[in-house]
Design a protein around this motif. Structure first.
Motif, mmCIF file in Angstrom:
data_model
loop_
_atom_site.group_PDB
_atom_site.id
_atom_site.type_symbol
_atom_site.label_atom_id
_atom_site.label_comp_id
_atom_site.label_asym_id
_atom_site.label_seq_id
_atom_site.Cartn_x
_atom_site.Cartn_y
_atom_site.Cartn_z
ATOM 1 N N LYS A 260 25.804 1.628 36.109
ATOM 2 C CA LYS A 260 24.857 2.643 35.657
ATOM 3 C C LYS A 260 24.045 3.205 36.823
ATOM 4 N N LYS A 261 23.730 2.336 37.753
ATOM 5 C CA LYS A 261 22.937 2.740 38.916
ATOM 6 C C LYS A 261 23.814 2.790 40.164
ATOM 7 N N TRP A 262 25.064 3.160 39.967
ATOM 8 C CA TRP A 262 26.018 3.038 41.070
ATOM 9 C C TRP A 262 25.591 3.774 42.330
ATOM 10 N N GLU A 263 24.853 4.885 42.152
ATOM 11 C CA GLU A 263 24.474 5.647 43.348
ATOM 12 C C GLU A 263 23.422 4.949 44.194
ATOM 13 N N THR A 264 22.777 3.964 43.609
ATOM 14 C CA THR A 264 21.868 3.148 44.408
ATOM 15 C C THR A 264 22.657 2.335 45.431
ATOM 16 N N PHE A 265 23.841 1.938 45.043
ATOM 17 C CA PHE A 265 24.623 1.018 45.880
ATOM 18 C C PHE A 265 25.568 1.731 46.841
ATOM 19 N N VAL A 266 26.183 2.768 46.358
ATOM 20 C CA VAL A 266 27.182 3.440 47.191
ATOM 21 C C VAL A 266 26.985 4.951 47.158
ATOM 22 N N GLY A 267 27.436 5.582 48.207
ATOM 23 C CA GLY A 267 27.339 7.031 48.253
ATOM 24 C C GLY A 267 28.608 7.672 47.720
ATOM 25 N N HIS A 268 28.612 8.955 47.718
ATOM 26 C CA HIS A 268 29.809 9.694 47.328
ATOM 27 C C HIS A 268 29.610 11.109 47.846
ATOM 28 N N GLN A 269 30.602 11.945 47.649
ATOM 29 C CA GLN A 269 30.576 13.270 48.272
ATOM 30 C C GLN A 269 29.314 14.071 47.990
ATOM 31 N N ALA A 270 28.855 14.060 46.766
ATOM 32 C CA ALA A 270 27.729 14.928 46.410
ATOM 33 C C ALA A 270 26.493 14.630 47.250
ATOM 34 N N THR A 271 26.302 13.372 47.644
ATOM 35 C CA THR A 271 25.098 13.055 48.411
ATOM 36 C C THR A 271 25.138 13.706 49.785
ATOM 37 N N ASN A 272 26.331 14.125 50.201
ATOM 38 C CA ASN A 272 26.412 14.815 51.488
ATOM 39 C C ASN A 272 25.651 16.132 51.477
ATOM 40 N N TYR A 273 25.410 16.633 50.303
ATOM 41 C CA TYR A 273 24.686 17.898 50.221
ATOM 42 C C TYR A 273 23.190 17.692 50.080
ATOM 43 N N GLY A 274 22.780 16.476 50.296
ATOM 44 C CA GLY A 274 21.350 16.236 50.427
ATOM 45 C C GLY A 274 20.614 15.996 49.129
ATOM 46 N N ASN A 275 21.321 15.918 48.029
ATOM 47 C CA ASN A 275 20.625 15.669 46.779
ATOM 48 C C ASN A 275 20.702 14.196 46.421
#
Ligand SMILES: [Ca+2]
Ligand SMILES: [Ca+2]
Ligand SMILES: [Ca+2]
Ligand SMILES: [Ca+2]
Length: 360
Positions: A338-353
């Motif tokens: 559920k909180k996967w983005e806390t642990f790992v990144g992915h492409q969308a985070t490359n755009y700074g959000n």
């Protein structure tokens, strides 16, 4: 980065050379306080304002201070920090390139590895052990790359064979002085660093063969990480900071490198900057454990290497605070995903959000 070389001999001994080592190794440029190895001067935050002199070798370590005191900073938490703590730098970059689906899939596989007792939940102990292992891997990797780098500088045939003191000296000489030994202050920097490094070398050479293998070299680079290097950490800190050589660090000595006008300012009852007051408070309330007004060798060690020096404990708490929805002090696969983005990144985070990704 040699502008500080004009400072006192002792300052250089730890100050500039510590910067050098950290910089050359790509360490974090947090050295407002030149005494501190790879650690924080204290828990008090103050601005890093002038330290760009440590050029990053592409491996800017995380600043533990980012986390501040426990639990007070989750709003400002840096997700890159979380990702790199959880995965290591290289692995974290790989995740950054993945699609969300792939990211979650790989994360699921990781959960299996972290859950060492296979009860389908990640306990705080399991998480902490994982984070500590990741951090150790990062340090080893950085030390190895520095090791190879020094070996290459002296054109060694075998980049993996133990480092001789002669090779080390040659490589550092090359880095500090270069081919044209005209700069006097660079020569002094080199000399004082070698005085320090020879003592450190002897201590790091655990098997006593006068060479440093990679493991020994990692202790050499980061004595604060190795309990066996305790004496050298104290010795180097004292050398730099115990100005009157009475074997203790009093408040004036403590503040001197941080805020050179400290003693005068106090005499003249001048208002001190907030961060200076915070350091003062830190000294009196926390570092001077037995409240006798100065730091003895053991207090010095606790200052440089505090009990919570290892960030994995704090990071575990942080991750649980975000992720452990039902507060049973264990993380299920569902909670983590559920909180996967806390642990790992992915492409969308490359755009700074780094905020919510409801749109996904
Ligand atoms: Ca478990
Ligand atoms: Ca050895
Ligand atoms: Ca003293
Ligand atoms: Ca004391």
């Amino acid at each position: 980065m040699f502008s500080k070389a004009s400072a006192t001999l002792l300052l250089m001994l730890l100050g500039v050379s510590a910067l050098l080592l950290a910089g050359a190794e790509g360490g974090k440029d947090r050295h407002k306080d030149p005494r501190v190895f790879d650690a924080k001067p204290s828990d008090a935050e103050h601005e890093d304002d002038d330290d760009d002199e440590t050029e990053s070798g592409g491996d800017d370590h995380h600043d533990d201070d980012k986390h501040g005191e426990e639990g007070d900073d989750d709003d400002h938490h840096d997700s890159k920090y979380d990702h790199e703590s959880f995965l290591g730098r290289e692995e974290s970059h790989k995740f950054d390139e993945m699609s969300p689906e792939e990211s979650k899939e790989k994360l699921t596989a990781l959960i299996g590895k972290i859950d060492t007792n296979n009860d389908t939940k990640v306990s705080p102990e399991e998480m902490q052990a994982w984070l500590a292992a990741v951090a150790k891997g990062e340090r080893t990797r950085a030390a190895e790359s520095r090791f190879h780098n020094l070996k290459a500088t002296v054109n060694a045939k075998d980049l993996d064979s133990p480092l001789t003191l002669e090779e080390y000296k040659q490589a550092i000489h090359h880095e500090i002085i270069g081919d044209e030994p005209t700069d006097k202050s660079a020569q002094e920097t080199y000399n004082t660093q070698m005085v320090r490094d020879q003592a450190r070398w002897l201590k790091a050479d655990a098997d006593g063969d006068k060479l440093l293998n990679k493991t020994e070299f990692a202790d050499f680079l980061h004595p604060e990480e190795a309990p066996s290097m305790k004496d050298i950490v104290i010795q180097e800190t004292m050398m730099n900071t115990d100005k009157n050589k009475d074997g203790k660090i009093d408040l004036n000595e403590f503040m001197k490198d941080l805020h050179p006008e400290y003693e005068n300012d106090v005499k003249n009852k001048k208002k001190l900057p907030d961060w200076v007051e915070a350091e003062e408070k830190q000294f009196k309330e926390k570092l001077d454990i037995n409240k006798d007004g100065s730091l003895d060798p053991n207090e010095v060690y606790k200052w440089i290497v505090p009990d919570d020096f290892d960030h994995s404990h704090r990071e575990t708490k942080h991750l649980f605070k975000i992720t452990d929805e039902n507060k049973d002090n264990a993380l299920t696969k569902d909670e983590i995903l559920k909180k996967w983005e806390t642990f790992v990144g992915h492409q969308a985070t490359n755009y700074g959000n780094f905020g919510s990704h409801d749109e996904l």
